[in-house]
Design an enzyme around this catalytic site. Structure first.
Site, PDB file in Angstrom:
ATOM      1  N   HIS A 158      -2.342  -5.443   1.619  1.00 23.41           N
ATOM      2  CA  HIS A 158      -3.629  -6.118   1.457  1.00 23.41           C
ATOM      3  C   HIS A 158      -3.342  -7.541   1.017  1.00 23.41           C
ATOM      4  O   HIS A 158      -2.402  -7.771   0.258  1.00 23.41           O
ATOM      5  CB  HIS A 158      -4.489  -5.432   0.378  1.00 23.41           C
ATOM      6  CG  HIS A 158      -5.628  -6.288  -0.092  1.00 23.41           C
ATOM      7  ND1 HIS A 158      -6.820  -6.353   0.586  1.00 23.41           N
ATOM      8  CD2 HIS A 158      -5.734  -7.162  -1.130  1.00 23.41           C
ATOM      9  CE1 HIS A 158      -7.612  -7.216  -0.038  1.00 23.41           C
ATOM     10  NE2 HIS A 158      -6.978  -7.723  -1.080  1.00 23.41           N
ATOM     11  N   LYS A 198       0.819  -1.218   0.000  1.00 22.88           N
ATOM     12  CA  LYS A 198       0.000   0.000   0.000  1.00 22.88           C
ATOM     13  C   LYS A 198       0.859   1.278   0.000  1.00 22.88           C
ATOM     14  O   LYS A 198       2.069   1.228   0.263  1.00 22.88           O
ATOM     15  CB  LYS A 198      -0.941  -0.038   1.209  1.00 22.88           C
ATOM     16  CG  LYS A 198      -1.971  -1.177   1.132  1.00 22.88           C
ATOM     17  CD  LYS A 198      -3.002  -1.067   2.262  1.00 22.88           C
ATOM     18  CE  LYS A 198      -4.033  -2.187   2.172  1.00 22.88           C
ATOM     19  NZ  LYS A 198      -5.111  -2.009   3.185  1.00 22.88           N
TER      20      LYS A 198
HETATM   21  P1  CMP Z   1      -7.717  -4.432   3.322  1.00 15.97           P
HETATM   22  O1  CMP Z   1      -7.323  -5.853   3.534  1.00 15.97           O
HETATM   23  O2  CMP Z   1      -7.024  -3.718   2.210  1.00 15.97           O
HETATM   24  O3  CMP Z   1      -9.292  -4.355   3.073  1.00 15.97           O
HETATM   25  C1  CMP Z   1     -10.068  -3.220   3.421  1.00 15.97           C
HETATM   26  C2  CMP Z   1      -9.275  -2.190   4.135  1.00 15.97           C
HETATM   27  O4  CMP Z   1      -9.997  -1.180   4.784  1.00 15.97           O
HETATM   28  C3  CMP Z   1      -8.473  -2.842   5.235  1.00 15.97           C
HETATM   29  O5  CMP Z   1      -7.438  -3.618   4.663  1.00 15.97           O
HETATM   30  C4  CMP Z   1      -8.047  -1.643   6.073  1.00 15.97           C
HETATM   31  O6  CMP Z   1      -6.794  -1.138   5.706  1.00 15.97           O
HETATM   32  C5  CMP Z   1      -9.099  -0.573   5.710  1.00 15.97           C
HETATM   33  N1  CMP Z   1      -9.809  -0.076   6.853  1.00 15.97           N
HETATM   34  C6  CMP Z   1      -9.838   1.214   7.227  1.00 15.97           C
HETATM   35  N2  CMP Z   1     -10.591   1.362   8.318  1.00 15.97           N
HETATM   36  C7  CMP Z   1     -11.055   0.144   8.654  1.00 15.97           C
HETATM   37  C8  CMP Z   1     -11.889  -0.350   9.698  1.00 15.97           C
HETATM   38  N3  CMP Z   1     -12.406   0.467  10.625  1.00 15.97           N
HETATM   39  N4  CMP Z   1     -12.146  -1.670   9.722  1.00 15.97           N
HETATM   40  C9  CMP Z   1     -11.635  -2.508   8.783  1.00 15.97           C
HETATM   41  N5  CMP Z   1     -10.843  -2.088   7.775  1.00 15.97           N
HETATM   42  C10 CMP Z   1     -10.552  -0.784   7.714  1.00 15.97           C
END
Ligand code: CMP
Length: 139
Positions: A116, A10
């Site tokens: 991710h 990221k």
């Molecule tokens: P990722 O696996 O990329 O999938 C969704 C993303 O949302 C997650 O990782 C986090 O980086 C982001 N995110 C930001 N705020 C939240 C939250 N409150 N709960 C879960 N994911 C969040």
């Protein structure tokens, strides 16, 4: 079985010059990078990629963050790649992530959490196809 998963390094990590550091941890966890490219995601691309989260309160901030700088999209191959990658990434929130995981080592916050990774084989196939043509993946 040897399977594939999809990974994104990221913007918080590319900004801090951690592409190599993150990739080294992935490789040391038994994953092989079989495709990789550094891209600037468009807003449309980020919204489409995270469409499953579009009703979540953090959606707009998430999209803004993901287009705030370059990312590195990768296809990773290894034994049980989805689980192997999730184990080395650690919990979504770095405050909850175990010692030795990528997020514990590098992440700044739940949003700027450095990586991710796909959560299932089915989503891995969808996410890989979103960013890569078959001929860009060399196993
Ligand atoms: P990722 O696996 O990329 O999938 C969704 C993303 O949302 C997650 O990782 C986090 O980086 C982001 N995110 C930001 N705020 C939240 C939250 N409150 N709960 C879960 N994911 C969040």
């Amino acid at each position: 079985a040897v399977t594939r998963t999809f990974s994104i390094i990221k913007p918080d990590a590319t900004r801090r010059n951690l592409t190599g550091g993150v990739t080294k941890m992935l490789e040391e966890a038994g994953l092989r990078v079989v495709a990789s490219k550094r891209i600037q995601m468009t807003q449309e691309q980020a919204e489409g990629f995270y469409a499953v989260h579009k009703e979540r309160p953090f959606f707009n901030d998430l999209v803004s963050f993901m287009i705030s700088g370059p990312v590195v999209v990768q296809v990773l191959e290894g034994e049980d790649a989805v689980k192997r990658n999730r184990d080395v990434m650690g919990a979504t929130n770095p405050a909850d992530a175990a010692e030795g995981t990528i997020r514990k080592t590098y992440a700044e916050s739940i949003e700027a959490n450095s990586v991710h990774g796909s959560d299932s084989d089915e989503n891995a196939a969808i996410e890989i196809a979103y960013f890569f043509k078959p001929e860009e993946i060399v196993g």
